[in-house]
Design a protein around this motif. Structure first.
Motif, PDB file in Angstrom:
ATOM      1  N   ALA A  39      16.711  55.684  30.194  1.00  0.00           N
ATOM      2  CA  ALA A  39      17.208  55.757  31.569  1.00  0.00           C
ATOM      3  C   ALA A  39      18.660  55.299  31.649  1.00  0.00           C
ATOM      4  O   ALA A  39      19.481  55.880  32.376  1.00  0.00           O
ATOM      5  CB  ALA A  39      16.328  54.911  32.491  1.00  0.00           C
ATOM      6  N   VAL A  40      18.991  54.237  30.921  1.00  0.00           N
ATOM      7  CA  VAL A  40      20.371  53.731  30.931  1.00  0.00           C
ATOM      8  C   VAL A  40      21.324  54.780  30.339  1.00  0.00           C
ATOM      9  O   VAL A  40      22.393  55.055  30.889  1.00  0.00           O
ATOM     10  CB  VAL A  40      20.456  52.413  30.136  1.00  0.00           C
ATOM     11  CG1 VAL A  40      21.918  51.966  30.009  1.00  0.00           C
ATOM     12  CG2 VAL A  40      19.639  51.326  30.815  1.00  0.00           C
ATOM     13  N   LYS A  41      20.907  55.386  29.233  1.00  0.00           N
ATOM     14  CA  LYS A  41      21.778  56.384  28.583  1.00  0.00           C
ATOM     15  C   LYS A  41      21.956  57.624  29.448  1.00  0.00           C
ATOM     16  O   LYS A  41      23.060  58.162  29.570  1.00  0.00           O
ATOM     17  CB  LYS A  41      21.196  56.767  27.225  1.00  0.00           C
ATOM     18  CG  LYS A  41      21.225  55.645  26.196  1.00  0.00           C
ATOM     19  CD  LYS A  41      20.613  56.107  24.885  1.00  0.00           C
ATOM     20  CE  LYS A  41      20.648  55.001  23.829  1.00  0.00           C
ATOM     21  NZ  LYS A  41      20.030  55.428  22.552  1.00  0.00           N
ATOM     22  N   GLU A  42      20.869  58.098  30.055  1.00  0.00           N
ATOM     23  CA  GLU A  42      20.952  59.308  30.874  1.00  0.00           C
ATOM     24  C   GLU A  42      21.795  59.096  32.113  1.00  0.00           C
ATOM     25  O   GLU A  42      22.519  59.993  32.563  1.00  0.00           O
ATOM     26  CB  GLU A  42      19.544  59.751  31.270  1.00  0.00           C
ATOM     27  CG  GLU A  42      18.713  60.283  30.109  1.00  0.00           C
ATOM     28  CD  GLU A  42      17.313  60.626  30.543  1.00  0.00           C
ATOM     29  OE1 GLU A  42      17.005  60.463  31.747  1.00  0.00           O
ATOM     30  OE2 GLU A  42      16.509  61.055  29.689  1.00  0.00           O
ATOM     31  N   THR A  43      21.715  57.903  32.678  1.00  0.00           N
ATOM     32  CA  THR A  43      22.441  57.640  33.926  1.00  0.00           C
ATOM     33  C   THR A  43      23.932  57.425  33.675  1.00  0.00           C
ATOM     34  O   THR A  43      24.781  57.936  34.419  1.00  0.00           O
ATOM     35  CB  THR A  43      21.848  56.403  34.628  1.00  0.00           C
ATOM     36  OG1 THR A  43      20.448  56.599  34.820  1.00  0.00           O
ATOM     37  CG2 THR A  43      22.498  56.193  35.991  1.00  0.00           C
ATOM     38  N   THR A  44      24.236  56.658  32.643  1.00  0.00           N
ATOM     39  CA  THR A  44      25.648  56.334  32.387  1.00  0.00           C
ATOM     40  C   THR A  44      26.334  57.333  31.464  1.00  0.00           C
ATOM     41  O   THR A  44      27.572  57.324  31.353  1.00  0.00           O
ATOM     42  CB  THR A  44      25.746  54.940  31.750  1.00  0.00           C
ATOM     43  OG1 THR A  44      25.029  54.940  30.501  1.00  0.00           O
ATOM     44  CG2 THR A  44      25.137  53.885  32.677  1.00  0.00           C
ATOM     45  N   LYS A  45      25.540  58.160  30.768  1.00  0.00           N
ATOM     46  CA  LYS A  45      26.085  59.126  29.794  1.00  0.00           C
ATOM     47  C   LYS A  45      26.786  58.417  28.641  1.00  0.00           C
ATOM     48  O   LYS A  45      27.656  58.991  27.979  1.00  0.00           O
ATOM     49  CB  LYS A  45      27.075  60.102  30.462  1.00  0.00           C
ATOM     50  CG  LYS A  45      26.543  60.767  31.719  1.00  0.00           C
ATOM     51  CD  LYS A  45      25.305  61.593  31.461  1.00  0.00           C
ATOM     52  CE  LYS A  45      24.829  62.275  32.738  1.00  0.00           C
ATOM     53  NZ  LYS A  45      23.567  63.015  32.527  1.00  0.00           N
TER      54      LYS A  45
END
Length: 434
Positions: free
Chosen positions: A38-44
């Motif tokens: 979730a962190v990676k997908e949101t912040t790219k």
């Protein structure tokens, strides 16, 4: 633990509890992977420093991540409850099987005792019944039982009489003149014992056991039956209690979609404009616990939002756009206002701004009758939807005023708090008619 999880816990502290306490069929690693994803997908981004920098500079990204983390936490909580429910049902099923086995064993034992009792009664009834049939048919065999009984009775009383007169009978005396006296006495004792048993049998056959003995047997049997029934009733009550105490089924959690859509997105601009109209501009009242405040945003709130040292001038120069971002991320989203009914979202939002999101969440939970933990999650939202919005708005305003009246600063700020509460209540009720 991954640094990305630590950063996620700064956005939503509850997610750390979900990561550390997963005990259901999914492993802790599965929950951790979901949070990291979730962190990676949101912040790219994947680098922790770059992620931290984006979350600090872009309030919208932080708000979106908070929503995704909240969904993960809600799903994890539901799965945890499902796991606990399955375990509880398993334990209760075992307890019920043990109780049922005990109940069946008691029934079998009671039935055996009852069968023995019936057989004893049947034996006596059969003997008397056969004698009555022989007498009715005129059979000579019918005289056998009376004759034998008479002989036994006469023999019993004759021998008893001889024993009473035994002192005067030479045959019963022992000594040099009568060496067989002692042996004869022993034989007579044996005969007397046999006659006594035969006499008792005859009396029991013709007269039956004594009424007191019969009543005693009946009372014992009734007492055993009552004891068995009482134990059976206690067991059934315990079984029913266990069944009735089973927890309610866990509600189904819908997996979040890739692009989260706000349920009531258009209501935020309308509500935040009302909030800003109530808060006004820059103030720095020494009696105000919030200190320097502008557009309702206090010094500490702005400092926490920017994650950097600030001055009162920064508070004074705060823009409306940044204030709205803070309101949305720290208050509106924190109280799940997008999922609240129109009007209810306004009162919860405004009180959260004025007194803290946790206190506002607990007040809402108190009204709808759920656990007051201050976190407006799926359970609270479901309970809110089951209650009339107008009732929630009016009751919320009433309890809000009670809270203000308990504060030491009420004499000075009480009039303003009361007017604001009444005004927000009126605006919220208007939302119901739109």
């Amino acid at each position: 633990m991954s640094p990305l999880i630590v950063l996620a816990s700064n956005i939503l502290p509850e997610i750390l509890k979900s990561v550390l306490s997963a005990k259901h069929r999914q492993s802790v690693d599965t929950v951790s992977d979901a949070v990291i994803s979730a962190v990676k997908e949101t912040t790219k981004k994947e680098d922790p420093e770059e992620v931290a920098d984006i979350l600090a500079k872009d309030p919208q990204v932080a708000a979106d991540l908070r929503m995704k983390l909240a969904e993960i936490a809600a799903k994890e909580e539901a799965e945890q409850r499902a796991f606990e429910l399955a375990q509880l049902e398993k334990n209760q099923t075992h307890a019920l099987s043990v109780m049922q086995a005990k109940l069946d064993a008691n029934k079998e034992d009671q039935q055996q005792q009852f069968n023995v009792f019936k057989e004893e009664i049947a034996d006596t009834q059969d003997a008397r019944g056969r004698f009555a049939q022989l007498a009715e048919t005129g059979s000579k065999l019918a005289w056998a039982q009376p004759i034998i009984s008479i002989v036994i009775i006469l023999g019993f009383f004759v021998v008893l009489g001889l024993l009473l007169m035994g002192k005067n009978l030479p045959a019963f005396s022992s000594g040099p003149d009568n060496p067989f006296g002692e042996r004869l006495f022993q034989i007579i004792n044996i005969v007397i014992g046999a006659l006594t048993a035969a006499f008792a049998t005859v009396v029991s056959f013709w007269l039956g056991s004594s009424q007191g003995s019969k009543q005693k047997d009946i009372n014992n049997f009734k007492a055993q039956a009552q004891q068995f029934e009482a134990e059976e009733q206690r067991t059934r009550m315990l079984v029913n209690t266990v069944k009735s105490n089973q927890p309610a089924a866990v509600p189904t959690v819908i997996a979040p979609q890739e692009e989260k859509k706000f349920a009531n997105e258009n209501n935020f601009p309308r509500c935040v404009d009302i909030i800003l109209s109530k808060e006004g501009g820059y103030v720095d009242d020494p009696d105000d616990p919030g200190g320097a405040t502008n557009l309702g945003i206090t010094f500490d709130t702005l400092k926490s939002w920017r994650k950097a040292p600030i001055t009162k001038k920064d508070v004074k120069d705060l823009s409306v756009e940044e204030a709205k971002q803070i309101y949305r991320a720290n208050y509106w989203n924190a109280l799940s206002c997008d999922d609240l009914p129109a009007g209810v979202d306004l009162v919860a939002f405004d009180f959260g701004v004025n007194a803290g999101t946790s206190r506002s969440g607990k007040l809402l939970q108190r009204i709808v009758g759920v656990a007051q933990d201050g976190q407006v999650g799926p359970i609270t939202l479901a309970a809110v939807k089951a209650v009339d919005p107008a009732h929630i708005i009016r009751r919320f305003s009433e309890l809000r005023l009670n809270y203000y009246q308990s504060l030491p600063h009420f004499p000075k700020f009480g009039k303003g708090w009361t007017n604001r509460t009444n005004s927000i209540e009126a605006d919220a009720l208007k939302f119901l008619n739109v």
